[in-house]
Design an enzyme around this catalytic site. Structure first.
Site, PDB file in Angstrom:
ATOM      1  N   CYS A 110       0.834  -1.200   0.000  1.00  0.00           N
ATOM      2  CA  CYS A 110       0.000   0.000   0.000  1.00  0.00           C
ATOM      3  C   CYS A 110       0.872   1.255   0.000  1.00  0.00           C
ATOM      4  O   CYS A 110       1.450   1.613  -1.014  1.00  0.00           O
ATOM      5  CB  CYS A 110      -0.970  -0.042   1.177  1.00  0.00           C
ATOM      6  SG  CYS A 110      -2.312   1.161   1.062  1.00  0.00           S
ATOM      7  N   HIS A 143      -3.503  -5.243   0.242  1.00  0.00           N
ATOM      8  CA  HIS A 143      -3.014  -5.706   1.543  1.00  0.00           C
ATOM      9  C   HIS A 143      -3.050  -7.233   1.586  1.00  0.00           C
ATOM     10  O   HIS A 143      -3.977  -7.827   2.162  1.00  0.00           O
ATOM     11  CB  HIS A 143      -3.874  -5.136   2.669  1.00  0.00           C
ATOM     12  CG  HIS A 143      -3.657  -3.681   2.921  1.00  0.00           C
ATOM     13  ND1 HIS A 143      -2.746  -3.215   3.840  1.00  0.00           N
ATOM     14  CD2 HIS A 143      -4.216  -2.587   2.346  1.00  0.00           C
ATOM     15  CE1 HIS A 143      -2.764  -1.889   3.849  1.00  0.00           C
ATOM     16  NE2 HIS A 143      -3.652  -1.478   2.943  1.00  0.00           N
ATOM     17  N   GLU A 189      -1.535  -9.241   3.375  1.00  0.00           N
ATOM     18  CA  GLU A 189      -1.430  -9.802   4.727  1.00  0.00           C
ATOM     19  C   GLU A 189      -2.774 -10.268   5.262  1.00  0.00           C
ATOM     20  O   GLU A 189      -2.826 -11.154   6.125  1.00  0.00           O
ATOM     21  CB  GLU A 189      -0.813  -8.780   5.692  1.00  0.00           C
ATOM     22  CG  GLU A 189      -1.661  -7.573   6.018  1.00  0.00           C
ATOM     23  CD  GLU A 189      -1.445  -6.388   5.087  1.00  0.00           C
ATOM     24  OE1 GLU A 189      -1.739  -5.250   5.489  1.00  0.00           O
ATOM     25  OE2 GLU A 189      -0.996  -6.627   3.943  1.00  0.00           O
TER      26      GLU A 189
END
Length: 553
Positions: free
Chosen positions: A378, A516, A518
């Site tokens: 990001c 993102h 993650e």
């Protein structure tokens, strides 16, 4: 009706209700049940989207774009179930729903009250989020005794009364402190916490007793006696150095058997082999790497909870211990990049605002020029683009309009600033609402063949979750590509740049993404980008003179 397990907490906050509940959910899932989870948060914010990371920690994003509490991240890391905005409810959301109904006239002119209208809305949301599953766990945020959580507790009390004990069960997590001076575990706080629950009509069925020391049988009997909970249902939740050991630890104490019996669930035997493999990989590594995480909230690492976990998951897939070196980007901005020397890889996570941004740009430049594996997420991608524009493409003063609206080269900006119907640049960032232009949720992107990204994912189209407002400015695509930057993924309509990287001939592993990833990493499966990044860090370490890597099959 889906059987419900309500999870409450007592004595103090931050006892780990989310992880404890998720661990139990993992065991039930391992017994062949379809499991979901839900979080009820007592704060009045509608969601945590505009809350400070210093206060709230990470904002976790679901597939449908809900900005939720970080506990939903724990839930999805332990379960195969994908959650949605239905699984995260706040007091603010409940009151917003009720007030909207009142304005529409749904209550036919009646006086709107906490009971029954607020509690009915809470019950409706619980049913909506949990229907269709074999069992659901519902965590109530906060600590018993807090005034904010009383409507939620009253709602679950009503559900138990309406459904009966074989359709709703109360599990209470408390603290049993170890008093070092006395050399004793003290059960009185647990007794008082249960007393507080019983005063509002809730008798817990199961107690999870959090403690530094294992709970002796004598203390379990004492707690059972004074709380009116069976001794079998007093479970020791001793501190663990590995949170992924918790499912096995609870199973060994018969917690899942107790719940299956009480709720009459159609469950088979528990198969915890995947969790045993996760624990074995984490506790018997064959290699170790150090990853620098350069962000602006590193003094409050919960702000990057999923990033830290995903890095560790990437190591688990290759039996590698991942040591995290948390660095404040403002410090690098002030003191330079010396703190990055000797690390095996560098990750720059997401964020907002100009504080520390130049430190992130310096970090991206350091990794690019030194050949250190770099992973930008990001804002970390935007920092890498700004560095490349300034120092490779020769665009002096290049920046994001988030930080410099007068930048001569706004290589990062709001879509409204660089794309209009006439094709002219339209600057309107000062008019944008904090959440109004946010790109949220799971979105697909197409990966360019022959790139590092394509090698990592092994497929042409992938979906990742987003949470950002600013984008790569398409007016600089050609200029930056001509300068050597590789745009390796774009949105399906070709409008938005999703990933950038450096050619492998120039750098061994330099990749950044606007999404993102993650949020889609789990300890059992990892995530392709994090696995690839940790592998690159291992290779960098070996080439830099570290100990030889051992192949992991």
């Amino acid at each position: 009706m889906t059987p419900l397990i309500f999870v409450t907490g007592g004595v103090v906050s931050s006892l780990g209700k989310g992880i404890a509940a998720a661990s139990l959910a993992a065991i039930l899932e391992a017994r062949g049940l379809r499991v979901t989870m839900m979080k009820l948060d007592p704060y009045i914010n509608v969601d945590p989207g505009t809350m400070s990371p210093f206060q709230h920690g990470e904002v976790y994003v679901t597939d449908d774009g809900a900005e939720t509490d970080l506990d939903l991240g724990h839930y999805e890391r332990y379960l195969r179930t994908r959650l949605s905005r239905k699984n995260s409810i706040t007091t603010g959301r409940i009151y917003e729903n009720v007030i909207r109904k009142e304005r529409r006239g749904d209550y036919l002119g009646g006086t709107v009250q906490v009971i029954p209208h607020i509690t009915d809305e809470i019950k409706r949301c619980i049913v909506e989020a949990t229907e269709g599953f074999d069992v659901a766990l519902v965590e109530i945020g906060g600590t018993v005794g807090d005034i904010e959580s009383l409507p939620f507790l009253e709602a679950i009390r009503q559900i138990r009364t309406e459904r009966g004990p074989d359709k709703a069960l109360f599990m209470h997590l408390t603290l049993v402190p170890w008093i070092a001076a006395a050399g004793e575990l003290k059960t009185k706080p647990t007794q008082h916490s249960v007393k507080e629950l019983r005063s509002i009509g809730i008798q817990p069925d199961i107690l999870l007793c959090r403690s530094e020391q294992p709970l002796p049988d004598s203390e379990r009997r004492k707690i059972a006696l004074f709380t009116n909970v069976s001794e079998r249902a007093v479970i020791s939740a001793v501190d663990l150095d590995n949170i992924y050991r918790m499912p096995r630890r609870f199973h060994e104490q018969g917690l899942d058997d107790l719940i299956v019996e009480r709720l009459r669930l159609p469950a088979g035997p528990a198969d915890l082999r995947e969790w045993d493999a996760v624990v074995d990989a984490s506790e018997h590594p064959v290699d170790e790497v150090t990853i620098a995480v350069v962000g602006k909230y590193v003094d409050h690492q919960d702000a990057y909870k999923s990033v830290g976990e995903a890095l560790k998951h990437g190591g688990l897939r290759q039996r590698t211990k991942v040591q995290l070196k948390w660095l404040e980007s403002s410090d690098i901005e002030r003191d330079g990049t010396a703190a990055l020397d000797g690390v095996d890889g560098i990750l720059v996570p997401g964020g907002f605002g100009d504080r520390g941004f130049e430190g992130k740009v310096l970090t991206a430049r350091y990794a690019r020029e030194r050949g250190v594996p770099y992973f930008g997420i990001c804002y970390g991608m935007q920092a890498a683009v700004v560095d490349y524009a300034r120092h490779v493409a020769g665009l002096a003063g290049a920046n994001s309009t988030e930080n410099d609206k007068a930048s001569p080269h706004p290589v990062i900006g709001l879509i409204t600033e660089w794309r209009t119907a006439s094709g002219e640049i339209e600057r309107r960032s000062e008019d944008s609402d904090l959440g109004g232009t946010m790109r949220l949720g799971l979105q697909e992107q197409r990966i360019k063949p022959g790139t590092l990204a394509r090698e990592m994912y092994g497929k042409d189209v992938v979906g990742e979750r987003h949470r950002h407002r600013y984008e790569f400015n398409n007016r600089y695509r050609t200029q930056l590509e001509d300068a050597g930057l590789v745009i390796s993924a774009k949105s399906m309509d070709d409008l938005l740049v999703e990933m950038i990287e450096l050619p492998r001939a120039q750098h061994p592993w330099f990749l950044a993404c606007q999404a993102h990833p993650e949020f889609l990493s789990t300890p059992r499966d990892g995530h392709p980008l994090f696995v690839g990044f940790i592998r690159a860090a291992r290779e960098h370490k070996a080439q830099a003179g570290g100990r030889l890597l051992r192949e992991v099959r």
